[in-house]
Write a protein that holds these residues in place. Sequence first.
Motif, PDB file in Angstrom:
ATOM      1  N   GLU A 178      -5.252 -19.945 -46.360  1.00 32.31           N
ATOM      2  CA  GLU A 178      -6.242 -19.385 -47.268  1.00 32.31           C
ATOM      3  C   GLU A 178      -7.565 -20.106 -47.062  1.00 32.31           C
ATOM      4  O   GLU A 178      -7.592 -21.298 -46.748  1.00 32.31           O
ATOM      5  CB  GLU A 178      -5.788 -19.529 -48.717  1.00 32.31           C
ATOM      6  CG  GLU A 178      -4.545 -18.734 -49.039  1.00 32.31           C
ATOM      7  CD  GLU A 178      -4.130 -18.911 -50.491  1.00 32.31           C
ATOM      8  OE1 GLU A 178      -4.853 -19.569 -51.247  1.00 32.31           O
ATOM      9  OE2 GLU A 178      -3.071 -18.378 -50.842  1.00 32.31           O
ATOM     10  N   SER A 187     -11.889 -20.341 -48.475  1.00 32.42           N
ATOM     11  CA  SER A 187     -12.851 -20.036 -49.538  1.00 32.42           C
ATOM     12  C   SER A 187     -14.253 -20.397 -49.057  1.00 32.42           C
ATOM     13  O   SER A 187     -14.422 -21.152 -48.088  1.00 32.42           O
ATOM     14  CB  SER A 187     -12.513 -20.811 -50.812  1.00 32.42           C
ATOM     15  OG  SER A 187     -12.632 -22.199 -50.567  1.00 32.42           O
ATOM     16  N   ASN A 206      -8.396 -23.974 -47.474  1.00 26.92           N
ATOM     17  CA  ASN A 206      -7.805 -24.494 -48.714  1.00 26.92           C
ATOM     18  C   ASN A 206      -6.443 -25.072 -48.374  1.00 26.92           C
ATOM     19  O   ASN A 206      -5.536 -24.343 -47.964  1.00 26.92           O
ATOM     20  CB  ASN A 206      -7.628 -23.376 -49.752  1.00 26.92           C
ATOM     21  CG  ASN A 206      -8.939 -22.903 -50.306  1.00 26.92           C
ATOM     22  OD1 ASN A 206      -9.919 -23.622 -50.285  1.00 26.92           O
ATOM     23  ND2 ASN A 206      -8.958 -21.681 -50.798  1.00 26.92           N
ATOM     24  N   PHE A 207      -6.278 -26.366 -48.546  1.00 27.99           N
ATOM     25  CA  PHE A 207      -5.008 -27.028 -48.270  1.00 27.99           C
ATOM     26  C   PHE A 207      -4.253 -27.251 -49.572  1.00 27.99           C
ATOM     27  O   PHE A 207      -4.854 -27.476 -50.616  1.00 27.99           O
ATOM     28  CB  PHE A 207      -5.241 -28.383 -47.588  1.00 27.99           C
ATOM     29  CG  PHE A 207      -5.806 -28.273 -46.206  1.00 27.99           C
ATOM     30  CD1 PHE A 207      -5.006 -27.890 -45.140  1.00 27.99           C
ATOM     31  CD2 PHE A 207      -7.143 -28.542 -45.967  1.00 27.99           C
ATOM     32  CE1 PHE A 207      -5.518 -27.793 -43.863  1.00 27.99           C
ATOM     33  CE2 PHE A 207      -7.669 -28.448 -44.702  1.00 27.99           C
ATOM     34  CZ  PHE A 207      -6.856 -28.067 -43.648  1.00 27.99           C
ATOM     35  N   ASN A 208      -2.935 -27.195 -49.516  1.00 29.85           N
ATOM     36  CA  ASN A 208      -2.142 -27.568 -50.683  1.00 29.85           C
ATOM     37  C   ASN A 208      -1.247 -28.740 -50.293  1.00 29.85           C
ATOM     38  O   ASN A 208      -1.122 -29.100 -49.138  1.00 29.85           O
ATOM     39  CB  ASN A 208      -1.351 -26.380 -51.238  1.00 29.85           C
ATOM     40  CG  ASN A 208      -0.337 -25.842 -50.257  1.00 29.85           C
ATOM     41  OD1 ASN A 208       0.166 -26.583 -49.420  1.00 29.85           O
ATOM     42  ND2 ASN A 208      -0.026 -24.570 -50.358  1.00 29.85           N
ATOM     43  N   THR A 209      -0.607 -29.329 -51.279  1.00 27.57           N
ATOM     44  CA  THR A 209       0.171 -30.540 -51.039  1.00 27.57           C
ATOM     45  C   THR A 209       1.519 -30.275 -50.375  1.00 27.57           C
ATOM     46  O   THR A 209       2.145 -31.198 -49.878  1.00 27.57           O
ATOM     47  CB  THR A 209       0.421 -31.277 -52.369  1.00 27.57           C
ATOM     48  OG1 THR A 209       1.080 -30.393 -53.266  1.00 27.57           O
ATOM     49  CG2 THR A 209      -0.890 -31.759 -52.966  1.00 27.57           C
ATOM     50  N   LEU A 210       1.980 -29.045 -50.335  1.00 23.60           N
ATOM     51  CA  LEU A 210       3.292 -28.745 -49.785  1.00 23.60           C
ATOM     52  C   LEU A 210       3.262 -28.372 -48.309  1.00 23.60           C
ATOM     53  O   LEU A 210       4.302 -28.290 -47.678  1.00 23.60           O
ATOM     54  CB  LEU A 210       3.935 -27.604 -50.580  1.00 23.60           C
ATOM     55  CG  LEU A 210       4.107 -27.866 -52.075  1.00 23.60           C
ATOM     56  CD1 LEU A 210       4.646 -26.629 -52.766  1.00 23.60           C
ATOM     57  CD2 LEU A 210       5.004 -29.065 -52.295  1.00 23.60           C
ATOM     58  N   SER A 211       2.082 -28.138 -47.742  1.00 22.94           N
ATOM     59  CA  SER A 211       1.997 -27.693 -46.358  1.00 22.94           C
ATOM     60  C   SER A 211       0.817 -28.367 -45.658  1.00 22.94           C
ATOM     61  O   SER A 211      -0.211 -28.635 -46.270  1.00 22.94           O
ATOM     62  CB  SER A 211       1.820 -26.168 -46.310  1.00 22.94           C
ATOM     63  OG  SER A 211       1.620 -25.748 -44.984  1.00 22.94           O
ATOM     64  N   LYS A 212       1.018 -28.656 -44.380  1.00 26.72           N
ATOM     65  CA  LYS A 212      -0.090 -29.252 -43.626  1.00 26.72           C
ATOM     66  C   LYS A 212      -0.995 -28.180 -43.026  1.00 26.72           C
ATOM     67  O   LYS A 212      -2.051 -28.483 -42.508  1.00 26.72           O
ATOM     68  CB  LYS A 212       0.450 -30.151 -42.529  1.00 26.72           C
ATOM     69  CG  LYS A 212       1.276 -29.433 -41.489  1.00 26.72           C
ATOM     70  CD  LYS A 212       1.794 -30.399 -40.443  1.00 26.72           C
ATOM     71  CE  LYS A 212       2.641 -29.643 -39.447  1.00 26.72           C
ATOM     72  NZ  LYS A 212       3.141 -30.493 -38.397  1.00 26.72           N
ATOM     73  N   SER A 237      -3.178 -24.472 -43.430  1.00 21.35           N
ATOM     74  CA  SER A 237      -3.879 -23.682 -44.436  1.00 21.35           C
ATOM     75  C   SER A 237      -3.960 -22.239 -43.981  1.00 21.35           C
ATOM     76  O   SER A 237      -4.352 -21.956 -42.848  1.00 21.35           O
ATOM     77  CB  SER A 237      -5.284 -24.228 -44.658  1.00 21.35           C
ATOM     78  OG  SER A 237      -5.995 -23.391 -45.517  1.00 21.35           O
TER      79      SER A 237
END
Length: 134
Positions: free
Chosen positions: A44, A46, A34-40, A42
């Motif tokens: 977490e 799923s 699971n990637f988020n926009t603030l970090s390259k 991951s």
Amino acid sequence: MVNYTQKDARITVSGQDIFCDSVDLKLDSSINPNFNTLSKNSYEFSAGAPVKGTVSISYFVTGEDFLVNNVANEREPVAINFNGLQLNSGYLSSYSFNAESFAPLKVSANFNFYCPVTGTFSPAAQELSSVPPL
């Protein structure tokens, strides 16, 4: 990935004993990051797909082969017990054999299952049930 393999194993398929030349049980899961926009990176993960398992068996036909009934009735699940591991919803996905003159008939069958595996694996020598010869 979980993998159990045994040669010369006795299993139970829908209450019927089969002495198998080989049995292979595999359980796979698909996990995606699971990637988020603030970090390259991951940290977490799923599930990307439901857990899927396969049981592959090969055995010699020594009398009536009751798995033939599942070829025509593919929607009926079978229960498989392999050395203490219990699967309650296996579906026959392939069934094949090679027949030659004056040679034993060896069947290869594969089952797919989507249920959790219960029990504890304990490889042990088991006696065959007494069956009158053909």
